[in-house]
Design an enzyme around this catalytic site. Structure first.
Site, PDB file in Angstrom:
ATOM      1  CG  HIS A 158      -2.030  -0.939   1.175  1.00  0.00           C
ATOM      2  ND1 HIS A 158      -2.967  -1.066   2.180  1.00  0.00           N
ATOM      3  CD2 HIS A 158      -2.386  -1.838   0.228  1.00  0.00           C
ATOM      4  CE1 HIS A 158      -3.847  -1.998   1.851  1.00  0.00           C
ATOM      5  NE2 HIS A 158      -3.504  -2.482   0.681  1.00  0.00           N
ATOM      6  CG  HIS A 205       6.381   5.348   2.728  1.00  0.00           C
ATOM      7  ND1 HIS A 205       5.840   6.593   3.003  1.00  0.00           N
ATOM      8  CD2 HIS A 205       5.905   4.506   3.698  1.00  0.00           C
ATOM      9  CE1 HIS A 205       5.084   6.510   4.092  1.00  0.00           C
ATOM     10  NE2 HIS A 205       5.105   5.263   4.533  1.00  0.00           N
TER      11      HIS A 205
END
EC number: 3.1.4.-
Length: 300
Positions: free
Chosen positions: A118, A206
């Site tokens: 994710h 990230h």
């Protein structure tokens, strides 16, 4: 939004009222209303309880509120069982745990099912019932404007959560950062409209792959220190603490710089290669409570 329906009231005349009064006098005392029975526990909704022992010592940082749904917006990158990046991540986590033994995987390395990474486009947000459709409508409109794009990872780094309770081993985005920033900025008016925080001003997009507990400030006198020696070049002091509900916690002051340097030197080239760390981003997702909603990016 629900509209209150108008109530039609019939006003009686004075003659009607006198007749009603006479009938009440003749009928005698009004019987008492019976109390409704108490719902059995099997029907009454359970109250959410925190049990840190079931979640590696993690605790809820924001208390549960009835009618409020924890939510977040993100990009999902699927990881198939035979995907090269998944094989690489297993090697990376194996090495990282030699340096930080009490490092917890995010949960995508299971052999049993396909999982995903994710990349967040929002902070954790908390929605009331009537705000859910507003957010979904905004995301649907955004997906129609945004075209598909390519994303890849560039480097390993350490990032700490806002509450300073956990530190994360992450893979930061290289290609695709500009498109992710455009998406996050386009979401700002919708988040402001429902009184939620926008994403960070200078975001570092990230995917987190592992985490560890951070030392709690002010508890230095209650900690037992354990020295881990993963290599000749570095030593890490791991603190042993009794956390919430007496759960035994192992915490660190930070991830070792030597670990991050070694991971970047050894794996960064493979991570950034098109065959391993590159993805086509085709959808945007939001998780509201336990439900996940997704829209294809349709922009031209």
């Amino acid at each position: 939004m629900k509209r209150c329906s108008a109530l039609l009231v019939n006003y009686s005349s004075s003659d009607d009222e006198s007749d009603n009064n006479d009938s009440r006098l003749q009928a005698g005392p009004v019987p008492k209303k019976r109390k409704l029975p108490v719902l059995p526990l099997s029907i009454a909704p359970p109250v959410p309880l925190d049990d840190p022992s079931l979640h590696q010592g993690r605790i809820r940082t924001i208390p549960h509120v009835d009618g409020q749904f924890a939510s977040h917006i993100y990009i999902a990158l699927p990881l198939g069982r035979e995907q090269p990046l998944l094989q690489l991540l297993r090697d990376i986590l194996r090495e990282a745990k030699e340096s930080v033994p009490y490092l917890y995987e995010i949960g995508f390395t299971s052999e049993e099912k396909t999982s995903e990474l994710h990349i967040s486009l929002s902070r954790p947000i908390f929605l009331r019932v009537h705000q859910r459709e507003d957010l979904k409508k905004a995301l649907r409109a955004l997906a129609r404007r945004q075209k598909k794009f390519t994303l890849s990872f560039a480097t390993f780094s350490e990032l700490v959560n806002d509450e300073k309770t956990r530190t994360f081993l992450t893979m930061e985005v290289g290609a695709g950062h500009h498109e992710l920033q455009n998406l996050a900025e386009a979401l700002s008016p919708a988040l402001q409209g429902i009184r939620q925080k926008e994403y960070y001003t200078n975001p570092r997009f990230h995917a987190s792959i592992a985490w560890a507990h951070l030392d709690r400030p002010g508890n230095e006198d209650n900690l037992d220190l354990v020295t881990a020696s993963p290599s000749k070049s570095s030593k890490l002091e791991i603190a042993l603490d009794l956390g919430p509900e007496g759960v035994e916690l192992h915490s660190v002051p930070h991830l070792p710089n030597e670990l991050l340097m070694a991971l970047n030197e050894r794996y960064c080239t493979r991570l950034a290669s098109p065959k391993i760390g590159m993805f086509d981003v085709e959808k945007i997702h939001v998780k509201i409570g336990r439900e996940v909603f997704s829209w294809f990016l349709e922009g031209m």
